[in-house]
Design a protein around this motif. Structure first.
Motif, PDB file in Angstrom:
ATOM      1  N   GLU A 290       0.823  -1.131  -0.094  1.00 30.79           N
ATOM      2  CA  GLU A 290      -0.077  -0.118   0.010  1.00 30.79           C
ATOM      3  C   GLU A 290       0.887   1.282   0.008  1.00 30.79           C
ATOM      4  O   GLU A 290       1.955   1.310   0.849  1.00 30.79           O
ATOM      5  CB  GLU A 290      -0.871   0.163   1.371  1.00 30.79           C
ATOM      6  N   VAL A 291       0.568   2.139  -0.985  1.00 28.01           N
ATOM      7  CA  VAL A 291       1.387   3.341  -1.065  1.00 28.01           C
ATOM      8  C   VAL A 291       0.832   4.259   0.099  1.00 28.01           C
ATOM      9  O   VAL A 291      -0.546   4.401   0.492  1.00 28.01           O
ATOM     10  CB  VAL A 291       1.141   4.047  -2.422  1.00 28.01           C
ATOM     11  N   GLN A 292       1.904   4.874   0.851  1.00 28.24           N
ATOM     12  CA  GLN A 292       1.706   5.880   1.823  1.00 28.24           C
ATOM     13  C   GLN A 292       2.480   6.825   1.880  1.00 28.24           C
ATOM     14  O   GLN A 292       3.563   6.836   1.706  1.00 28.24           O
ATOM     15  CB  GLN A 292       1.561   5.191   3.326  1.00 28.24           C
TER      16      GLN A 292
ATOM     17  N   SER B 218       6.141   5.155   1.732  1.00 24.87           N
ATOM     18  CA  SER B 218       6.270   3.742   1.928  1.00 24.87           C
ATOM     19  C   SER B 218       5.344   2.818   0.950  1.00 24.87           C
ATOM     20  O   SER B 218       4.338   3.450   0.258  1.00 24.87           O
ATOM     21  CB  SER B 218       5.755   3.116   3.414  1.00 24.87           C
ATOM     22  N   GLY B 219       5.778   1.637   0.588  1.00 31.18           N
ATOM     23  CA  GLY B 219       4.903   0.899  -0.494  1.00 31.18           C
ATOM     24  C   GLY B 219       5.541   0.929  -1.933  1.00 31.18           C
ATOM     25  O   GLY B 219       4.991   0.445  -2.781  1.00 31.18           O
TER      26      GLY B 219
ATOM     27  N   ASN C 164      -2.368   9.762  -7.867  1.00 30.36           N
ATOM     28  CA  ASN C 164      -3.429   8.978  -7.194  1.00 30.36           C
ATOM     29  C   ASN C 164      -3.159   8.566  -5.802  1.00 30.36           C
ATOM     30  O   ASN C 164      -3.555   7.930  -5.068  1.00 30.36           O
ATOM     31  CB  ASN C 164      -3.323   7.591  -8.116  1.00 30.36           C
ATOM     32  N   ALA C 165      -2.184   9.273  -5.195  1.00 29.14           N
ATOM     33  CA  ALA C 165      -1.485   9.004  -3.908  1.00 29.14           C
ATOM     34  C   ALA C 165      -1.254  10.340  -3.162  1.00 29.14           C
ATOM     35  O   ALA C 165      -0.407  11.050  -3.949  1.00 29.14           O
ATOM     36  CB  ALA C 165      -0.719   7.976  -3.872  1.00 29.14           C
TER      37      ALA C 165
END
Length: 126
Positions: free
Chosen positions: A1-3, A25-26, A114-115
């Motif tokens: 998971e992108v954080q 992270s991710g 997107n994040a």
């Protein structure tokens, strides 16, 4: 998971400096497009800067080219926005954002990323 976790905002006097950090992270920062946006009260979110190590790109909004710098640290998996000679007009909530597509152009739009980080308030007192 992108954080993405932002830090470094705060209150600074005009003419001062701040460095915003975005810990990732991710994913690894050298493989994605990294960006900074800001949103002032009552205004739309606007792109400030982006960079892509894998695509060899770096862009800065014209109005901040002589004051702001974007950079990244692969070992820390973190990217930064160094802001110098701050003015009251730079007061805003600043957001970091990433995307795995090649979206780093001279004009970046929030819809292309997107994040997002949670945002950090920067207040410049005059």
């Amino acid at each position: 998971e992108v954080q993405l976790v932002e830090s470094g905002g705060g209150l600074v006097q005009a003419g001062g400096s701040l460095r915003l950090s975005c810990a990732a992270s991710g994913f690894t920062v050298d493989n994605w497009v990294l960006a900074w946006f800001r949103q002032a009260p009552g205004k739309e979110r606007e792109g400030i800067s982006c960079m892509s190590t894998s695509h060899g790109k770096m862009n800065l909004k014209d109005s901040v080219k002589d004051r702001f710098t974007i950079s990244s640290d692969n070992a820390e998996n973190t990217f930064y926005l160094q802001m110098n000679s701050l003015k009251a007009e730079h007061t805003a909530v600043y957001y970091c954002a990433v995307d795995h597509e090649d979206v780093c152009t001279s004009w970046i739009a929030p819809i292309d990323f997107n994040a997002w980080g949670q945002g950090t308030q920067v207040t410049v007192s005059s």
